[in-house]
Motif scaffolding. Sequence first.
Motif, PDB file in Angstrom:
ATOM      1  N   LEU A   1       1.955   1.315  -3.302  1.00 38.67           N
ATOM      2  CA  LEU A   1       1.418   1.839  -4.712  1.00 38.67           C
ATOM      3  C   LEU A   1       1.354   3.451  -4.203  1.00 38.67           C
ATOM      4  CD1 LEU A   1      -0.326   1.351  -7.190  1.00 38.67           C
ATOM      5  CD2 LEU A   1      -1.699   0.868  -5.460  1.00 38.67           C
ATOM      6  N   GLU A   2       1.223   3.781  -3.283  1.00 35.26           N
ATOM      7  CA  GLU A   2       0.023   4.998  -2.680  1.00 35.26           C
ATOM      8  C   GLU A   2       1.725   6.509  -3.262  1.00 35.26           C
ATOM      9  OE1 GLU A   2      -0.592   5.149   1.368  1.00 35.26           O
ATOM     10  OE2 GLU A   2       0.587   6.126   1.765  1.00 35.26           O
TER      11      GLU A   2
ATOM     12  N   ALA B   1      -3.590  -0.550 -11.045  1.00 35.93           N
ATOM     13  CA  ALA B   1      -2.809  -1.355  -9.693  1.00 35.93           C
ATOM     14  C   ALA B   1      -3.526  -1.573  -8.201  1.00 35.93           C
ATOM     15  CB  ALA B   1      -1.070  -1.056  -9.158  1.00 35.93           C
ATOM     16  N   GLU B   2      -4.118  -0.526  -8.368  1.00 37.71           N
ATOM     17  CA  GLU B   2      -4.749   0.222  -6.871  1.00 37.71           C
ATOM     18  C   GLU B   2      -6.378  -0.749  -7.412  1.00 37.71           C
ATOM     19  OE1 GLU B   2      -5.397   4.288  -6.187  1.00 37.71           O
ATOM     20  OE2 GLU B   2      -7.066   3.694  -4.189  1.00 37.71           O
TER      21      GLU B   2
ATOM     22  N   PHE C   1      -4.795   9.448  -4.286  1.00 33.68           N
ATOM     23  CA  PHE C   1      -2.801   9.816  -4.194  1.00 33.68           C
ATOM     24  C   PHE C   1      -2.980  10.200  -5.688  1.00 33.68           C
ATOM     25  CE2 PHE C   1      -2.984   7.132   0.048  1.00 33.68           C
ATOM     26  CZ  PHE C   1      -2.273   8.903   0.265  1.00 33.68           C
ATOM     27  N   ALA C   2      -3.215   9.561  -6.044  1.00 33.93           N
ATOM     28  CA  ALA C   2      -2.987   9.937  -7.816  1.00 33.93           C
ATOM     29  C   ALA C   2      -4.156  10.942  -8.271  1.00 33.93           C
ATOM     30  CB  ALA C   2      -3.836   8.881  -8.931  1.00 33.93           C
TER      31      ALA C   2
ATOM     32  N   VAL D   1      -4.024  -3.870  -5.341  1.00 31.47           N
ATOM     33  CA  VAL D   1      -3.363  -3.502  -3.759  1.00 31.47           C
ATOM     34  C   VAL D   1      -4.462  -2.877  -3.076  1.00 31.47           C
ATOM     35  CG1 VAL D   1      -1.776  -2.758  -2.759  1.00 31.47           C
ATOM     36  CG2 VAL D   1      -1.175  -3.838  -4.570  1.00 31.47           C
ATOM     37  N   PRO D   2      -4.430  -2.743  -1.860  1.00 31.06           N
ATOM     38  CA  PRO D   2      -5.922  -1.752  -1.336  1.00 31.06           C
ATOM     39  C   PRO D   2      -5.142  -1.024  -0.479  1.00 31.06           C
ATOM     40  CG  PRO D   2      -6.436  -4.212  -0.400  1.00 31.06           C
ATOM     41  CD  PRO D   2      -4.958  -3.785  -1.131  1.00 31.06           C
ATOM     42  N   ILE D   3      -5.446   0.858  -0.702  1.00 28.44           N
ATOM     43  CA  ILE D   3      -4.492   1.779   0.421  1.00 28.44           C
ATOM     44  C   ILE D   3      -4.771   2.245   1.265  1.00 28.44           C
ATOM     45  CG2 ILE D   3      -3.248   4.144   0.277  1.00 28.44           C
ATOM     46  CD1 ILE D   3      -3.132   3.563  -3.408  1.00 28.44           C
ATOM     47  N   TYR D   4      -4.200   1.877   2.327  1.00 28.35           N
ATOM     48  CA  TYR D   4      -4.788   2.182   3.501  1.00 28.35           C
ATOM     49  C   TYR D   4      -4.770   3.623   4.025  1.00 28.35           C
ATOM     50  CZ  TYR D   4      -5.744   2.522   8.541  1.00 28.35           C
ATOM     51  OH  TYR D   4      -6.508   3.637   9.948  1.00 28.35           O
TER      52      TYR D   4
ATOM     53  N   GLY E   1       0.729  -1.426  -0.233  1.00 27.24           N
ATOM     54  CA  GLY E   1       0.317  -0.413  -0.236  1.00 27.24           C
ATOM     55  C   GLY E   1       1.050   1.399  -0.026  1.00 27.24           C
TER      56      GLY E   1
ATOM     57  N   LEU F   1      -1.008   2.579 -12.886  1.00 24.73           N
ATOM     58  CA  LEU F   1      -0.952   2.854 -11.262  1.00 24.73           C
ATOM     59  C   LEU F   1      -2.178   2.467 -10.896  1.00 24.73           C
ATOM     60  CD1 LEU F   1       2.547   5.393 -10.455  1.00 24.73           C
ATOM     61  CD2 LEU F   1       2.298   2.272 -10.403  1.00 24.73           C
TER      62      LEU F   1
ATOM     63  N   LEU G   1       4.205   5.962  -5.661  1.00 22.93           N
ATOM     64  CA  LEU G   1       4.144   5.675  -6.743  1.00 22.93           C
ATOM     65  C   LEU G   1       3.113   6.646  -7.743  1.00 22.93           C
ATOM     66  CD1 LEU G   1       5.686   2.265  -6.858  1.00 22.93           C
ATOM     67  CD2 LEU G   1       7.328   4.432  -7.561  1.00 22.93           C
TER      68      LEU G   1
END
Lengths: 560, 76
Positions: A452-453, B26-27, B45-46, B30-33, A449, B23, A455
């Motif tokens: 990825l954030e 990709a999310e 974030f993007a 892959v989960p973003i916390y 996580g 990217l 990047l």
Amino acid sequence: MTGSVVPPGLLLIFAGLLLPLLPRALGRALLLLAPLGALWLIWQLPEGGSFLVPFLGYELVVVRADALSRLFGTVFAIAAFGGGVFALNQTRTTELACVLIYAGSAIGIVFAGDLVTLLLFWELMAIASTVVIWCGGPAGQKAGLRYAAVHLLGGVLLMAGVAGEVAAAGALTFDAMQLDTPARWLILAGFLVNAGAPPLSAWISDSYPEASWSGTVFLAAFTTKAAVYVLIRGFPGAEILLPVGMYMVVYGIVFALLENNVRRILSYSIVNQVGLMLVAIGIGTPLALAAASAQAFVHVIYKSLLMMSAGAVLYVTDKRDCTELGGLFRSMPVVTLFAVIGALSISAFPLTSGFATKPMITDAAAGQGLEWGWLLLIAASAGAFLYALKFPWFVFFNRDTGLRAAEPPVTMRLAMLLFAALSIGIGLFPQALYGLLPYAVDYEPYTAGHVLEQLQLLVFAGLAFFLLLPLLSRMLLSTFDLDWYYRRLGPFLWRQLLAGTAQVWGRLSARLYGALERLFTTVHRHHGPHGILARSWPTGSIALWLTILLVAYLGLFYLG
Amino acid sequence: MSKFYGAWGKTALLVFFLLAALLLLAELAVPIYAKFPIAQTFGFFAWYAFASCMALIVLCWLLGLIIRRPEDYYDR
């Protein structure tokens, strides 16, 4: 009682004093060996205070070693060594000598256990760094004077604060302080001047780019990070640092984006980065303080690397501005690679040192529930990538200017290799750095996580950069900053004051002379050689007046 | 316009476009916390980085129109 401890800072200072007396080769050897010796000494120091010196009934603790001071001392010694390797081709011996004294006083500050020792090294650092700027040529001499003026002001604030603190508390110990007396606010103000806080942020971008190709590398490493150290030590959790730091974060990005001079872009970037550290110190939790120290550590390394690559371009091409440069990656591929590594590190790209530390600061802000602060920091992280990209893009890519340059000498490339390797090494093995931090850190940067954030953040910032490239190309400017007040308005007002004073004085003195002249004319009329009181009178008239007086007397006698 | 992109600008723009798309995809895997509600939106974030950088560059450009100075201003 000084014991058998050798203060690592003093070792470097004595080496600096000795260097000009030695033949060239020996002096250059000393330039490299002294920082290594200091590094070795730093890791031999016993925990706690040593090298005690009696002073006016107090006891100075010249060396106080703990995890925090060792961390900063270590990175300063590394910066002095790497910078020394880079500067081996520098022909000005004065600069090399002063660089050692400068590094020594920065290390002296870091190990100072009391306020008087701190103040002494603080002033010595200001003097040595001023001479380093002076070695940059005519522009450096003017900028050095302005630099000295700002730092003397900071020194006066600090000295007044220390005097007040000693008078009130009766002790010299330098430890965490509450901001509850005017003296402590003065100490904080003195520290903040060196950190590049508003309203005096402009001294960094004014003076650093005017030093020589090697001098800037040292300047970028020591002064501001020594200020970060004393703030971590003296004022952890001081809330005033949050707005001050935020201002610096934004200021640094905005001015770096508007700047044309390569090393000035990197100087504004120092303000941006130090602002980030100040925010972390203001948050004040153990994680935040550990993050601030770690950020300072990696910052010294990648900022030195960036300043080296800019210095190498200057050394080879003698050009300073983005608009004069471009397309150098063909002829300087090695320097290009190192500059890109530095730029990726400062932007906290995964696998570089910045990624190990910068997200810790944003996490610390989130942990305290500072939602707006966190949003601003995330935006600033993205914004920082814009200027980090700007430097390599406009210097090494962008367009082919026809400029053909060679790679710099091998010592300069070796110094860059060392710092690039350290940046990547810390990025790959962050736990090695975390082990040195003053607080135990339970932080794992490499989760899917997190990566990825980060990047996403950087790539979308880069997308914005290339979409608006035409706009950015038109933003390569020189700008007005708050230093206008003391570079233009102040001198202008001073000249006006002088001219005004002269005018008023002229009028006043004209009136005074007029009055005096009239006075003397009157006196002259009455008492002068022809005045009524100085005239010689005929004897006959005296006899007449006497007769009149006698007759009047007789008359009065008979009447009585 | 194209003179500002020079020899390599267009290529770089294309590369960043492709990376950005990858990217975002990709999310899905892959989960973003994230702690705050706004940060839990997809691709936060993007889009947040993109929007703030676009705004930042435009605002800086406007500011530059006001505070630019001649290079030799202080030498005169």
